[in-house]
Structure formats: C-alpha cells, structure tokens
Design a protein around this motif. Structure first.
Motif, PDB file in Angstrom:
ATOM      1  N   TYR A 446       0.838  -1.199   0.000  1.00 12.97           N
ATOM      2  CA  TYR A 446       0.000   0.000   0.000  1.00 12.97           C
ATOM      3  C   TYR A 446       0.869   1.244   0.000  1.00 12.97           C
ATOM      4  CZ  TYR A 446      -4.819  -1.544   0.879  1.00 12.97           C
ATOM      5  OH  TYR A 446      -6.085  -2.044   0.759  1.00 12.97           O
ATOM      6  N   TYR A 447       0.318   2.335  -0.524  1.00 16.15           N
ATOM      7  CA  TYR A 447       0.887   3.652  -0.255  1.00 16.15           C
ATOM      8  C   TYR A 447       0.059   4.271   0.861  1.00 16.15           C
ATOM      9  CZ  TYR A 447       3.403   3.028  -4.601  1.00 16.15           C
ATOM     10  OH  TYR A 447       4.227   2.542  -5.573  1.00 16.15           O
ATOM     11  N   ILE A 448       0.720   4.690   1.936  1.00 16.09           N
ATOM     12  CA  ILE A 448      -0.007   5.211   3.107  1.00 16.09           C
ATOM     13  C   ILE A 448       0.718   6.460   3.623  1.00 16.09           C
ATOM     14  CG2 ILE A 448      -0.855   4.647   5.434  1.00 16.09           C
ATOM     15  CD1 ILE A 448      -0.754   1.739   4.754  1.00 16.09           C
ATOM     16  N   PRO A 449      -0.026   7.457   4.084  1.00 12.33           N
ATOM     17  CA  PRO A 449       0.649   8.622   4.668  1.00 12.33           C
ATOM     18  C   PRO A 449       1.526   8.200   5.852  1.00 12.33           C
ATOM     19  CG  PRO A 449      -1.676   9.111   4.309  1.00 12.33           C
ATOM     20  CD  PRO A 449      -1.490   7.633   4.057  1.00 12.33           C
ATOM     21  N   LEU A 450       2.752   8.696   5.878  1.00  8.70           N
ATOM     22  CA  LEU A 450       3.677   8.342   6.960  1.00  8.70           C
ATOM     23  C   LEU A 450       3.089   8.665   8.332  1.00  8.70           C
ATOM     24  CD1 LEU A 450       6.484   7.495   8.046  1.00  8.70           C
ATOM     25  CD2 LEU A 450       7.259   9.840   7.620  1.00  8.70           C
ATOM     26  N   SER A 451       2.363   9.782   8.419  1.00 11.41           N
ATOM     27  CA  SER A 451       1.841  10.174   9.726  1.00 11.41           C
ATOM     28  C   SER A 451       0.894   9.101  10.266  1.00 11.41           C
ATOM     29  CB  SER A 451       1.121  11.521   9.646  1.00 11.41           C
ATOM     30  OG  SER A 451      -0.017  11.405   8.833  1.00 11.41           O
TER      31      SER A 451
END
Ligand code: GDP
Ligand code: MG
Length: 598
Positions: A446-451
């Motif tokens: 997945y691509y996920i926001p780091l935060s």
C-alpha cells in the motif's frame, strides 16, 4: 596467516526470530564467557534492552573457535536489532562485515524485516548464510520455510542450518559453515591505514571510544591518526576487542573489528562513517561512509527545568555518538522555552532516546507530540518545510500542503487480508499490489501517509491480525493532502507546543478527543480552565477543567508534621515532567494526547 583465520559477520533477522539467542549460543560454544557469566541475550547490555527484551544497539564481539580442521579461527560477530526504527544500526554493521547469518523463524517464515535485511546485506555484497531457527516449536515447518527462503528471497537454502537456539541444536553446523562459507577479510597490512568507524560511545575516562573495521594497514597505541573527514588528529592510547568485555590488544590489523581510544574529548571530531588513517603514511582516499539517515518523525525536547538547556545539548551530543540516527537542532517555544527539535526514525526510537537521556544523563524532559515533515506551498511561490506544526504558515498564505507517503509492505496470512485492507483504507492508504508468498500468506503493498503509519497503524495492524502481520516501509515521496492545523488553547492562551496537523476529515473528531483527554490529564487549579481546540480563529471543540479548592493536606487531621511533609513531597514528585505554561501546569502525558486516536 592470521588474516585467513578471521571471519567477520553480522546476525540479521526480523525481530524476535532469535538473533540474540544465537549469539548467546556462539559465545557459549566458543567458551567466550564462563558458565557463571552466561545469561540470556548476553549482548543486550543496556538495562533498557533487557527490560524490553529487544536489541537496540548493535554489539561487536570477538570469539575464538577451534574448528574441525584443527585450526583456531577468530570470529568477529555483530548482533543487530530487528526493529525497523533501528535499521541504521544494521546497515552500519553490515558495512563492517564480510558475511551475514540470516535467521528465519521456522514457525513464522520470512517476515517484512527479513526481506529488508536481506536487501541491506546484498547491497553490501555479503555472503548470506540462511539459518532456520526454533525448529523445536510445535508449529515449526522448516521445509516450508526453506522453500519460502528460496522463492521469496531467491537465495539457495538447501544447506540452511536447522537450529534451535533455545535447545542448542544446529550450533556446531553453524560454526563450521561460518568457517567454510564466509570469506576471510582481505586488505594489505603494509598499505596506508584505512579504518571505518561504524559505532562509537562516550567514556568519561577514555574519551570517545570508536568501534572500527580496519580495511587496510595496522594501528597500534602510540600511532598518530587522522580522521579523514573531520581532519582532527590524535594519538592512539589503546586498541582492543570486546570479548564480550574489553580486552586490550597490541594492534588491530586489516580485517580486524575492534575498538580504538585516543583521548578524544571533542565528540565532533570522530563521527561514525569517518575513516581513520595514519598521519605518517596517510591513505589517499576515505572509505565510503554511510548514507545519512533521514528522520521519519520530529518532536521537541525540552528540559523541565529551563536552566538545564546546556546540559541537554551536551547530553544529546554524547548520545548522538552512540546513536548515529539521532538528529537535533535548537528551537524555542513560547510555552516551553528553549529546547531542541529532534529527529527520530520512529516512535520506538523516540521513546528510547527520551529514556536514555533520562537514565544515562539524568535529564528530566518534556517531549512534544511527534510530527512528520510537511511541505507547505505558499502564495509567494515558496515551499516551507514544516517539522514543527506550530510553524505552519497562516492558512490564507498557503496554496497547498503535501505530506510524506510511504510504500508499505505487509506480510500476513490469507485469512487476515481483509482486516489489513480495511485498516489501510481507514488510514487513507492507496492499494498497490498483492503477491502470494505461498499458499497461506500474502504480501500486501500500500501507499499510506507516513503520519498514519507512525501513529497507531502498527499497533492496530498487530491487534487486527492477532500478531501475525509484519510491516516494513520506506518513504515513497510527497503527495498533496487536505490538511489543517489544530491549535490548543488553555485558559484562552494558545499553547504552541500542543498544535498538530491532521487530515480535514479527522479534524473534528480528533479535536473532540483531545480536548476531552486534556481535561482528564491537566491537573485542576483553584480556577476554572477552559480547554479549546481551534482551526484558525474558529473554536471547533471545547472542554472545561473544573476549579479545585482543597489542599490535599487538609485531609490529614492528625496534624502530624512528618506525614504532612511526606505528602507534600509526594505531590512535588508527582509534578515531575510537568511544565508550567502560563497559569496552567501541563504534564508530559498531555503532549502525547495527540497520539491517542480514541
Ligand atoms: P531477536 O529479537 O532476534 O534478538 O530474538 P531473541 O534472541 O531476543 O529471541 C526472541 C524470543 O525467541 C526469546 O523469547 C527467545 O527465548 C526465543 N527463542 C530464541 N530462539 C529460540 C528457539 O530456538 N526456540 C524457541 N522455542 N524459542 C526461541
Ligand atoms: Mg536481539
């Protein structure tokens, strides 16, 4: 020759697959420690490592092994951490080794950090020796894991040692494989000295102690040395090896891993990654150092006592010697005074740094909520990097904001794929691909926001998959997001250190949770304290801390001055890690309330 009898290797694996226990067995089998000295995870020497049962620091030791061929070999073994927050320790240790023992749990198989560590080892051209550990477990399936190592990692596992570090099975075969398969170091003893610094620590008597891998030449006490990047020059006072306790040696030569002391007091002179050469016969070039680490997350570190600012700087500098992934620079906060914006590789790293500063340097600290670095594009066409939410420009001056995304890979049994996807979706993830590792397990990307990853993704992932999922990630780039800054006001005053940035969709909910949390956490005073969350000038949520009139000591009727004093003392200690912000006392916990999503 002596050199042909040296073997330098790291032990790498996913967390908990048994690296430190394998190290124990090697120390035992080579009689490096006496039976009396032996204890579990012996190389986890920090109290913090023992308490938490995890390796935080790499540890390089020398052991002597009498092989079946009748010869005695010198092993330099480096035990490494497995947690993703400490991967810089792994990559530095691999640059000092010639081979890597890849430990894979026979019941768990290849996990996310198994793969990450293999890539690091391959980048360093290391010979990889696979070892399948924990074959004693009822759920162990060594043959399936052997096939998985070959399919997923793509290395030959036909001769992988089948071991149980716990029961001491497979250790003799491992030791023989190390001799037979890991190449002896190369390097010319007569060449100009080149030694790579891959770790360091501060010792108040001996100064900075460096852990080095000598690539070329020889070094011994009395030699004048130069640090090729910093240019500093010193005279060697001592060289030696850890076995596991420090043992002085007459010299270290090409192929050796050991320590060097040179009464180095200025800690900036000798950084990990630098090359040591000799002043008399200097090398032409420095060895390639390390890629500096980019912190994933930042938070503010402030002494609870403002007069300890310089002590904190000194403590951070000394700790940085032993923690090369730590970064810091001065910052000021209206609420908290002078402190440092500090960069970490993750929340576990942040936690460990705070603990080490408190234990090893006797600091009392307030840590503000962690934040990733946002990119704010302003109306004057500039890009502002924002690692401290309170520094985000006014909303009217911002055209758009971008946040860091990671490419995450999650290895999980089939039956939990649905749970993983649901969680990733909730966390604003974008599906990439899904591959089968074998019939039972998949690798979901997945691509996920780091935060989102940093905050509570990992805990949620573990609980939603009953501990079966493993996660690894790397920064994939910045993407535009609909983000807003939320300010917190206590008693009508904005507390800059409590500001945070959040996705618009979660803003209302998070504001409500945080004002409710702060109400519980912040101690009452003898006046009412409103707690407000605001976006710009608009208040989006509010709670009230009721006034508190009674003095705790009024409850004691005996009037016993001793008891009264004790109680007041207890009250005082309870105030530790609390900071007066205007008229309100804010405890450490309040700064972390942002992390609590529900
Ligand atoms: P590391 O995180 O890779 O260093 O793993 P440790 O060496 O700290 O071991 C993690 C846990 O696995 C500990 O509780 C060990 O006792 C246990 N362990 C290690 N090797 C074995 C083994 O061969 N069999 C079993 N059953 N448990 C093991
Ligand atoms: Mg360990």
């Amino acid at each position: 020759t002596r050199q042909s009898h040296i073997r330098n290797f790291s032990i790498v694996a996913h967390i908990d697959h048994g690296k430190s226990t394998i190290s124990d067995r090697i120390l035992e089998a080579t009689h490096t420690v006496t039976e009396r000295e032996m204890q579990n995870q012996l190389l986890d020497t920090m109290d913090l490592e023992r308490e938490r049962g995890i390796t935080i620091k790499m540890n390089a030791v020398e052991v002597h092994y009498k092989a079946n061929d009748g010869e005695t070999y010198i092993f330099h073994l480096v035990d490494t951490p497995g947690h993703v927050d400490f991967s810089y320790e792994v990559s530095r240790s691999l640059a000092a080794a010639d081979g890597a023992i890849l430990v894979v749990d026979a019941a768990q198989g290849v996990e996310a950090q198994t793969l990450a560590n293999v890539y690091l080892a391959l980048e360093n051209d290391l010979e990889i020796l696979p070892l399948i550990n924990k074959i004693d477990l009822p759920a162990a399936d060594p043959e399936a894991v052997r096939a998985e190592i070959e399919d997923v990692i793509g290395i030959d596992a036909s001769e992988a040692v089948l071991a149980s570090a716990k029961q001491g099975i497979g250790i003799p075969e491992l030791l023989e494989q190390i001799v037979a398969k890991i190449p002896a170091p190369e390097g010319d003893l007569d060449a100009p000295l080149q030694a790579l610094i891959f770790d360091s620590a501060y010792d108040s008597y001996k100064g900075v102690i460096l852990t080095v891998r000598v690539k070329e030449g020889v070094m011994q006490p009395g030699d004048k040395i130069r640090f090729m990047n910093s240019g500093a020059e010193y005279e060697i006072t001592e060289v030696g090896v850890n076995s596991p306790h420090p043992v002085k040696r007459d010299f270290l030569m090409a192929g050796d891993i050991g320590y060097v002391a040179a009464s180095i007091k200025n800690i900036r002179d000798a950084r990990p990654g630098d090359t040591i050469t000799s002043v008399k016969n200097p090398a032409a070039e420095a060895l390639p150092g390390y890629q500096p680490m980019t912190p994933m997350v930042y938070s503010g570190l402030y002494p609870t006592d403002n007069s300890k600012y310089n002590d904190l700087r000194e403590a951070l500098e000394k700790l940085q010697l032993n923690d090369a992934s730590l970064e810091f620079e001065p910052e000021t906060s209206q609420a908290l005074g002078f402190g440092f914006r500090t960069g970490f590789l993750g929340l576990l790293h942040m936690d460990v740094v705070q603990e080490r500063l408190e234990r090893e340097f006797d600091m009392e600290l307030i840590t503000t909520a962690p934040s990733v670095t946002y990119h704010a594009y302003t109306t004057d066409g500039e890009m502002v990097e924002v690692a401290n939410p309170s520094e985000l420009p006014e909303a009217s001056a911002i055209k758009w904001i971008e946040e860091p995304y990671v490419h995450a890979q999650i290895m999980v049994p089939n039956e939990y794929v649905g749970a993983v996807m649901e969680l990733a979706q909730q966390k604003r993830g974008e599906f990439d691909t899904m591959d089968y590792l074998d019939q039972n397990r998949v690798n979901v990307k997945y691509y996920i926001p780091l935060s989102e990853i940093i905050f509570d993704f990992f805990d949620k992932l573990k609980s939603n998959t009953r501990g079966y999922a493993s996660l690894d990630y790397e920064i994939s780039g910045y993407r535009q997001s609909d983000l807003v800054k939320i300010d917190i006001l206590l008693n009508g005053d904005k507390v800059d250190a409590l500001s945070f940035i959040v996705h618009k969709d979660f803003a209302q909910e998070r504001s409500r949770i945080i004002t409710a949390k702060l109400k519980q956490i912040i101690p009452r005073r003898n006046f009412e304290i409103p707690v407000q969350a605001a976006i710009g000038s608009k208040i989006v949520s509010r709670s009230t801390i009721k006034a508190y009139r009674k003095d705790v000591t009024s409850k004691i009727h005996t009037g016993d001055p001793d008891r009264r004093a004790k109680l007041l003392d207890k009250q005082k200690r309870g105030k530790k890690r609390m900071k007066a912000v205007g008229t309100v006392d804010v405890p450490q916990e309040a700064f972390m309330a942002v992390l609590k999503a529900e």
